[in-house]
Design an enzyme around this catalytic site. Structure first.
Site, PDB file in Angstrom:
ATOM      1  N   SER A   1       0.824  -1.221   0.000  1.00 45.26           N
ATOM      2  CA  SER A   1       0.000   0.000   0.000  1.00 45.26           C
ATOM      3  C   SER A   1       0.851   1.260   0.000  1.00 45.26           C
ATOM      4  O   SER A   1       1.094   1.845   1.058  1.00 45.26           O
ATOM      5  CB  SER A   1      -0.909   0.000   1.240  1.00 45.26           C
ATOM      6  OG  SER A   1      -0.145  -0.295   2.408  1.00 45.26           O
TER       7      SER A   1
ATOM      8  N   ALA B   1       1.438   5.059  -0.219  1.00 46.33           N
ATOM      9  CA  ALA B   1       0.578   6.211   0.064  1.00 46.33           C
ATOM     10  C   ALA B   1       0.247   6.982  -1.206  1.00 46.33           C
ATOM     11  O   ALA B   1      -0.877   7.476  -1.368  1.00 46.33           O
ATOM     12  CB  ALA B   1       1.271   7.129   1.073  1.00 46.33           C
TER      13      ALA B   1
ATOM     14  N   LYS C   1      10.112  -7.134   5.137  1.00 50.59           N
ATOM     15  CA  LYS C   1      10.149  -6.910   3.691  1.00 50.59           C
ATOM     16  C   LYS C   1      10.975  -5.665   3.360  1.00 50.59           C
ATOM     17  O   LYS C   1      11.542  -5.561   2.261  1.00 50.59           O
ATOM     18  CB  LYS C   1       8.737  -6.817   3.116  1.00 50.59           C
ATOM     19  CG  LYS C   1       7.845  -5.754   3.759  1.00 50.59           C
ATOM     20  CD  LYS C   1       7.929  -4.406   3.113  1.00 50.59           C
ATOM     21  CE  LYS C   1       7.092  -3.392   3.868  1.00 50.59           C
ATOM     22  NZ  LYS C   1       7.109  -2.049   3.268  1.00 50.59           N
TER      23      LYS C   1
ATOM     24  N   SER D   1       8.946   3.158  -3.309  1.00 54.06           N
ATOM     25  CA  SER D   1       9.478   2.544  -2.096  1.00 54.06           C
ATOM     26  C   SER D   1      10.715   3.290  -1.598  1.00 54.06           C
ATOM     27  O   SER D   1      11.741   3.343  -2.282  1.00 54.06           O
ATOM     28  CB  SER D   1       9.842   1.075  -2.368  1.00 54.06           C
ATOM     29  OG  SER D   1      10.629   0.553  -1.321  1.00 54.06           O
TER      30      SER D   1
ATOM     31  N   ASN E   1      12.640   2.323   0.796  1.00 55.36           N
ATOM     32  CA  ASN E   1      13.705   1.366   1.062  1.00 55.36           C
ATOM     33  C   ASN E   1      14.405   0.946  -0.228  1.00 55.36           C
ATOM     34  O   ASN E   1      15.630   0.835  -0.262  1.00 55.36           O
ATOM     35  CB  ASN E   1      13.122   0.155   1.797  1.00 55.36           C
ATOM     36  CG  ASN E   1      12.684   0.515   3.198  1.00 55.36           C
ATOM     37  OD1 ASN E   1      13.488   0.599   4.111  1.00 55.36           O
ATOM     38  ND2 ASN E   1      11.390   0.757   3.371  1.00 55.36           N
TER      39      ASN E   1
ATOM     40  N   GLU F   1      12.775   2.872   7.148  1.00 50.40           N
ATOM     41  CA  GLU F   1      12.584   1.916   8.244  1.00 50.40           C
ATOM     42  C   GLU F   1      13.510   0.708   8.134  1.00 50.40           C
ATOM     43  O   GLU F   1      13.916   0.129   9.138  1.00 50.40           O
ATOM     44  CB  GLU F   1      11.129   1.441   8.291  1.00 50.40           C
ATOM     45  CG  GLU F   1      10.136   2.470   8.819  1.00 50.40           C
ATOM     46  CD  GLU F   1      10.120   2.583  10.331  1.00 50.40           C
ATOM     47  OE1 GLU F   1      11.068   2.097  10.989  1.00 50.40           O
ATOM     48  OE2 GLU F   1       9.159   3.161  10.860  1.00 50.40           O
TER      49      GLU F   1
END
Length: 347
Positions: A143, A145, A196, A259, A261, A286
């Site tokens: 998901s 944003a 993940k 993403s 990450n 994160e």
């Protein structure tokens, strides 16, 4: 779908908190969006936009920005906690100062706290007095944003020790654009969502090194095996990792330019240092903190997690990303299905 309008506070006015506030507003709820930046809150109230995090997205006027946490929480029974993992304890302590009545806390962050090795629901339970906590619910899944704010079809899962609270959260969010499933496996949902991010960092490094689709497919597949090995050892249902909060979230986080990450890993693969990457990102990544926590968990539970180990060395021991990849490829030969057998034996 007819539903009862509720007052809901979203704590954290970043991209994800704002996007979820939009879903709640679409469902007819009165939404209070709290942030610690007064200028940002003023912008939300005056222009109905949050340009730093979701540029060009118009917010519903029913979303009201709040700078005062006590005012945002007044008369509220449910809050959506959308702050980075490292801020959870501080924000919960501020919530405790404001409250005399119990709350349901729906957390939407994805991480594990290094050193304590607690999942976010466990941190909340540790920090929140029992008399102030009705239930903790986790909402997780593939998901971004940016896509939720455009009302693109999105599917997530909610989980809790209190499944009535999970079902109430499902009712709060579900609509024709945002489908919500329930899953009783809170350990698996949180572990899949957190870990993940590690594999997405590795996938970004692989792309930054120019290794192509074969390498990324291998990283994702073997990364999922690592996640399932550790999660199952911690008490999760292995089937959770084949669902939305496992392989679903892994796919979207490893393959999308949205993403954080993946983008951070991509910069590392292209030669930037970790400090340079974090400075350039300007937002929380994160996966960096979670890599440290996952490495510590792998040692605690004696679980083999070679991708996590190499990424830990790249991030914290100055190992060159290409050298790390070579060490992964040169490991002792093994049997692919051995992982599945071991996971099933655990159950």
């Amino acid at each position: 779908m007819s539903r009862k309008s509720e007052k809901v506070a979203v704590i954290g006015a970043g991209s994800w908190g704002t996007a979820l506030a939009m879903v709640l507003a679409d469902n007819g709820h009165e939404v209070r969006l709290w942030g610690h930046n007064e200028a940002q809150i003023n912008e939300i109230n005056e222009t109905h936009m949050n340009k730093k995090y979701l540029p060009d997205i118009q917010l519903s006027p029913t979303i009201k920005g709040f700078y005062s946490l006590s005012e945002a929480l007044e008369g509220i029974d449910t809050i959506i906690l959308a702050v980075p993992t490292k801020a959870i304890r501080e924000v919960i302590s501020k919530i405790v100062e404001c409250r005399t009545e119990p709350l349901t806390i729906v957390h939407v962050s994805k991480g594990i706290e290094p050193n304590t090795l607690l999942r976010i629901s466990e941190i909340i339970e540790q920090e929140m007095p029992k008399e102030l906590l009705t239930a903790v619910v986790v909402l997780s899944g593939p998901s971004h944003a940016e896509e939720v704010s455009l009302r693109h079809p999105t599917t997530v899962a909610v989980s809790s020790k209190n499944m009535a609270a999970a079902e109430a959260t499902q009712d709060l969010f579900i609509n024709n654009n945002f489908r919500v499933y329930t899953n009783p496996d809170i350990i698996g949902v949180e572990i899949g969502g957190a870990l993940k991010n590690i594999i997405a960092l590795a996938a970004g490094i692989s792309d930054g090194l120019g290794f192509g689709d074969n390498a990324k497919a291998a990283l994702m597949t073997r990364g999922l095996a690592e996640i399932a090995r550790l999660g199952t050892k911690m008490g999760a249902n292995p089937l959770t990792f084949s669902g939305l909060t496992g392989i679903g979230d892994l796919i979207v986080t490893c393959t999308s330019v949205h993403s954080r990450n993946w983008r951070a890993g991509n910069m590392l693969g292209k030669g930037q240092s970790l400090d340079e990457v974090l400075d350039n990102m300007g937002m929380v990544v994160e996966g960096v903190r979670t890599t440290k926590a996952a490495y510590q968990l792998s040692e605690r539970y004696e679980v083999s997690m070679p991708i996590t180990k190499v990424l830990f060395d790249v991030l914290f021991n100055n190992v060159d990303p290409k050298a790390g990849t070579e060490s992964l490829m040169g490991r002792t030969k093994t049997v692919e299905m051995e992982d599945l057998v071991n996971i099933l034996d655990e159950k």
